[in-house]
Write an enzyme that holds these catalytic residues in place. Structure first.
Site, PDB file in Angstrom:
ATOM      1  N   ALA A 187       2.857   7.045   1.117  1.00  0.00           N
ATOM      2  CA  ALA A 187       1.778   7.586   0.273  1.00  0.00           C
ATOM      3  C   ALA A 187       0.739   8.366   1.070  1.00  0.00           C
ATOM      4  CB  ALA A 187       1.102   6.443  -0.482  1.00  0.00           C
TER       5      ALA A 187
ATOM      6  N   LYS B 214       0.831  -1.215   0.000  1.00  0.00           N
ATOM      7  CA  LYS B 214       0.000   0.000   0.000  1.00  0.00           C
ATOM      8  C   LYS B 214       0.860   1.258   0.000  1.00  0.00           C
ATOM      9  CE  LYS B 214      -3.935  -2.158  -0.011  1.00  0.00           C
ATOM     10  NZ  LYS B 214      -4.849  -2.070  -1.178  1.00  0.00           N
ATOM     11  N   ARG B 215       2.101   1.096  -0.458  1.00  0.00           N
ATOM     12  CA  ARG B 215       3.036   2.220  -0.586  1.00  0.00           C
ATOM     13  C   ARG B 215       3.213   2.944   0.754  1.00  0.00           C
ATOM     14  NH1 ARG B 215       2.905  -0.994  -4.258  1.00  0.00           N
ATOM     15  NH2 ARG B 215       2.887  -0.424  -6.463  1.00  0.00           N
TER      16      ARG B 215
ATOM     17  N   GLU C 127       3.766  15.029   6.052  1.00  0.00           N
ATOM     18  CA  GLU C 127       3.527  15.471   7.436  1.00  0.00           C
ATOM     19  C   GLU C 127       4.420  14.705   8.409  1.00  0.00           C
ATOM     20  OE1 GLU C 127      -0.754  17.106   8.015  1.00  0.00           O
ATOM     21  OE2 GLU C 127      -0.982  15.136   7.096  1.00  0.00           O
TER      22      GLU C 127
ATOM     23  N   GLY D 188      -4.218  17.039   8.018  1.00  0.00           N
ATOM     24  CA  GLY D 188      -4.746  16.810   9.371  1.00  0.00           C
ATOM     25  C   GLY D 188      -3.727  16.225  10.316  1.00  0.00           C
TER      26      GLY D 188
ATOM     27  N   LEU E  58      -2.011   9.410   4.130  1.00  0.00           N
ATOM     28  CA  LEU E  58      -3.166   8.804   4.800  1.00  0.00           C
ATOM     29  C   LEU E  58      -3.697   7.630   3.989  1.00  0.00           C
ATOM     30  CD1 LEU E  58      -5.553   9.160   6.930  1.00  0.00           C
ATOM     31  CD2 LEU E  58      -6.681  10.488   5.144  1.00  0.00           C
TER      32      LEU E  58
ATOM     33  N   GLU F 172      -3.991  16.384  -0.837  1.00  0.00           N
ATOM     34  CA  GLU F 172      -5.228  16.644  -0.091  1.00  0.00           C
ATOM     35  C   GLU F 172      -6.123  17.621  -0.841  1.00  0.00           C
ATOM     36  OE1 GLU F 172      -2.204  16.534   1.201  1.00  0.00           O
ATOM     37  OE2 GLU F 172      -2.219  15.719   3.235  1.00  0.00           O
TER      38      GLU F 172
HETATM   39  C1  1HE Z   1      -3.159   3.511  -1.244  1.00  0.00           C
HETATM   40  C2  1HE Z   1      -2.632   4.805  -1.041  1.00  0.00           C
HETATM   41  C3  1HE Z   1      -3.250   5.617  -0.046  1.00  0.00           C
HETATM   42  C4  1HE Z   1      -1.485   3.854  -2.582  1.00  0.00           C
HETATM   43  N1  1HE Z   1      -4.303   5.114   0.624  1.00  0.00           N
HETATM   44  N2  1HE Z   1      -4.200   3.065  -0.543  1.00  0.00           N
HETATM   45  N3  1HE Z   1      -2.354  10.202  -0.516  1.00  0.00           N
HETATM   46  C5  1HE Z   1      -2.495  10.257  -1.864  1.00  0.00           C
HETATM   47  O1  1HE Z   1      -3.394  10.850  -2.402  1.00  0.00           O
HETATM   48  C6  1HE Z   1      -1.470   9.481  -2.654  1.00  0.00           C
HETATM   49  C7  1HE Z   1      -2.141   8.312  -3.317  1.00  0.00           C
HETATM   50  N4  1HE Z   1      -1.169   7.388  -3.897  1.00  0.00           N
HETATM   51  C8  1HE Z   1      -0.523   7.614  -5.068  1.00  0.00           C
HETATM   52  O2  1HE Z   1      -0.615   8.672  -5.673  1.00  0.00           O
HETATM   53  C9  1HE Z   1       0.305   6.492  -5.608  1.00  0.00           C
HETATM   54  O3  1HE Z   1      -0.143   5.274  -5.012  1.00  0.00           O
HETATM   55  C10 1HE Z   1       1.820   6.630  -5.351  1.00  0.00           C
HETATM   56  C11 1HE Z   1       2.382   7.752  -6.216  1.00  0.00           C
HETATM   57  C12 1HE Z   1       2.154   6.881  -3.890  1.00  0.00           C
HETATM   58  C13 1HE Z   1       2.518   5.285  -5.735  1.00  0.00           C
HETATM   59  O4  1HE Z   1       2.156   4.927  -7.055  1.00  0.00           O
HETATM   60  P1  1HE Z   1       2.367   3.409  -7.535  1.00  0.00           P
HETATM   61  O5  1HE Z   1       2.024   3.355  -8.993  1.00  0.00           O
HETATM   62  O6  1HE Z   1       3.695   2.917  -7.109  1.00  0.00           O
HETATM   63  O7  1HE Z   1       1.318   2.524  -6.678  1.00  0.00           O
HETATM   64  P2  1HE Z   1      -0.267   2.355  -6.882  1.00  0.00           P
HETATM   65  O8  1HE Z   1      -0.511   1.314  -7.910  1.00  0.00           O
HETATM   66  O9  1HE Z   1      -0.940   3.657  -7.048  1.00  0.00           O
HETATM   67  O10 1HE Z   1      -0.716   1.811  -5.449  1.00  0.00           O
HETATM   68  C14 1HE Z   1      -0.426   0.493  -5.019  1.00  0.00           C
HETATM   69  C15 1HE Z   1      -1.501   0.104  -4.032  1.00  0.00           C
HETATM   70  O11 1HE Z   1      -1.413   0.951  -2.905  1.00  0.00           O
HETATM   71  C16 1HE Z   1      -2.905   0.280  -4.593  1.00  0.00           C
HETATM   72  O12 1HE Z   1      -3.714  -0.692  -3.949  1.00  0.00           O
HETATM   73  P3  1HE Z   1      -4.139  -2.055  -4.701  1.00  0.00           P
HETATM   74  O13 1HE Z   1      -4.960  -2.763  -3.684  1.00  0.00           O
HETATM   75  O14 1HE Z   1      -4.885  -1.628  -5.930  1.00  0.00           O
HETATM   76  O15 1HE Z   1      -2.860  -2.758  -5.025  1.00  0.00           O
HETATM   77  C17 1HE Z   1      -3.300   1.652  -4.091  1.00  0.00           C
HETATM   78  O16 1HE Z   1      -4.700   1.809  -3.977  1.00  0.00           O
HETATM   79  C18 1HE Z   1      -2.663   1.625  -2.719  1.00  0.00           C
HETATM   80  N5  1HE Z   1      -2.431   2.965  -2.207  1.00  0.00           N
HETATM   81  N6  1HE Z   1      -1.608   4.991  -1.889  1.00  0.00           N
HETATM   82  C19 1HE Z   1      -4.739   3.872   0.368  1.00  0.00           C
HETATM   83  N7  1HE Z   1      -2.804   6.844   0.233  1.00  0.00           N
HETATM   84  C20 1HE Z   1      -3.655  13.179   8.372  1.00  0.00           C
HETATM   85  S1  1HE Z   1      -4.391  13.686   6.974  1.00  0.00           S
HETATM   86  C21 1HE Z   1      -3.359  13.272   5.650  1.00  0.00           C
HETATM   87  C22 1HE Z   1      -4.131  13.377   4.387  1.00  0.00           C
HETATM   88  C23 1HE Z   1      -3.451  12.702   3.238  1.00  0.00           C
HETATM   89  O17 1HE Z   1      -2.399  12.092   3.368  1.00  0.00           O
HETATM   90  S2  1HE Z   1      -4.230  12.826   1.749  1.00  0.00           S
HETATM   91  C24 1HE Z   1      -3.108  12.174   0.604  1.00  0.00           C
HETATM   92  C25 1HE Z   1      -3.295  10.705   0.415  1.00  0.00           C
END
Ligand code: 1HE
Length: 260
Positions: A64, A27-28, A114, A142, A66, A134
């Site tokens: 990655a 889940k990165r 964060e 958050g 939250l 976000e």
């Molecule tokens: C996840 C998450 C996640 C990956 N929550 N499951 N963060 C984001 O908006 C970033 C979202 N993630 C990405 O943009 C990409 O995953 C990455 C650039 C980090 C990596 O890309 P990649 O191509 O290596 O991996 P992927 O194919 O996108 O993800 C692999 C798996 O990890 C996939 O799950 P699968 O079951 O389909 O294999 C994704 O769904 C999962 N995954 N990132 C849940 N973030 C205290 S408040 C803080 C608020 C925030 O942090 S908001 C920002 C959230």
């Protein structure tokens, strides 16, 4: 304290460096509630032998952010407490027992940024990239990001990152202050460990002052800051270890400052 998603080990001759590794690779290294609580638990229970820590992420990405799959139908009160849970955990990183060096690579995004911001030193390799998605997910930081990130890069840059989804690459991240060190791909951990081993050699009171006094002094009005600084300086220099270290220099037994 090691869990399937977080690995803890101790390195160095006296096991003085704790290495905390996010291991939720599939889940990165997205941070679900259990992982946030593990981070808190780890920093609350570091053995007294530990003098510095490194935090990094297994796989191609540091973190990655939250775990978005847990962002379900929370009401306002639940959302408040969820954010406060992150605050409590990252507060244990920033104001815990020892300085923490973050070793960054790949995605350092959202809550991952964060977490990195709560550390005391950030080392990034050239694969690192930084974003605050976000804004585009319809949410807000958050995990303390609104407090810590403007202190690193300024409010204007953080506003831009969130409004436009801007992604900073590793070189630009170092230029604007998201990381203090930039190293070739794959070398962030080694550099972070080298720095942590050096930090671990400092007098504990010096490290305490840098972690607990300096950020507070920086927030104080100048006249109060000068007084707090003077009190912290007096406490630090009164320690027998400080006197030994100064004596060693005066006797020609301690290293000079060198530019090499
Ligand atoms: C996840 C998450 C996640 C990956 N929550 N499951 N963060 C984001 O908006 C970033 C979202 N993630 C990405 O943009 C990409 O995953 C990455 C650039 C980090 C990596 O890309 P990649 O191509 O290596 O991996 P992927 O194919 O996108 O993800 C692999 C798996 O990890 C996939 O799950 P699968 O079951 O389909 O294999 C994704 O769904 C999962 N995954 N990132 C849940 N973030 C205290 S408040 C803080 C608020 C925030 O942090 S908001 C920002 C959230």
């Amino acid at each position: 304290m090691t869990t399937p998603d977080l690995h803890l080990e101790f390195l160095g001759e006296q096991q003085e460096v704790a290495v905390i590794r996010l291991t939720r690779v599939a889940k990165r290294n997205a941070l679900n509630d259990a992982l946030i609580l593990s981070i808190r638990n780890t920093f609350e229970n570091l053995p007294a032998t530990v003098r510095a820590a490194v935090i990094d992420g297994q796989g191609d990405h540091f973190c990655a952010g939250l775990d978005l799959s847990e962002l379900t139908e929370r009401d306002a009160g639940q959302g408040l407490h969820h954010s406060r849970m992150w605050h409590a955990a990252l507060e244990r990183v920033q104001f815990g027992p020892v300085p923490v060096v973050a070793a960054l690579h790949g995605a350092v995004v959202g809550g991952g940024l964060e977490l990195a911001s709560a550390c005391h030193i950030r080392v990034a390799d050239e694969t690192a990239f930084y974003a605050l998605p976000e804004g585009s997910r319809g949410i807000f930081v958050g995990g303390g990001g609104a407090v810590r990130i403007p202190r690193l890069i300024g409010t204007a840059r953080m506003t831009d990152m969130m409004l436009t989804g801007r992604v900073y690459n590793a070189a630009d991240g170092e230029r604007i202050g998201l990381a203090q060190y930039l190293v070739p791909p794959g070398q962030a951990f080694a550099k972070a460990l080298e720095l942590a081993e050096r930090v671990a050699q400092n007098a504990p009171l010096t490290n305490y002052a840098l972690m607990h006094a300096l950020p507070r002094i920086a927030e104080q009005p100048a006249d109060q800051g000068y007084l707090t600084e003077a009190m912290m300086a007096a406490i630090a220099q009164s320690a027998p270890e400080a006197k030994e270290r100064v004596r060693a220099f005066l006797d020609g037994k301690a290293a000079k400052v060198s530019k090499d």
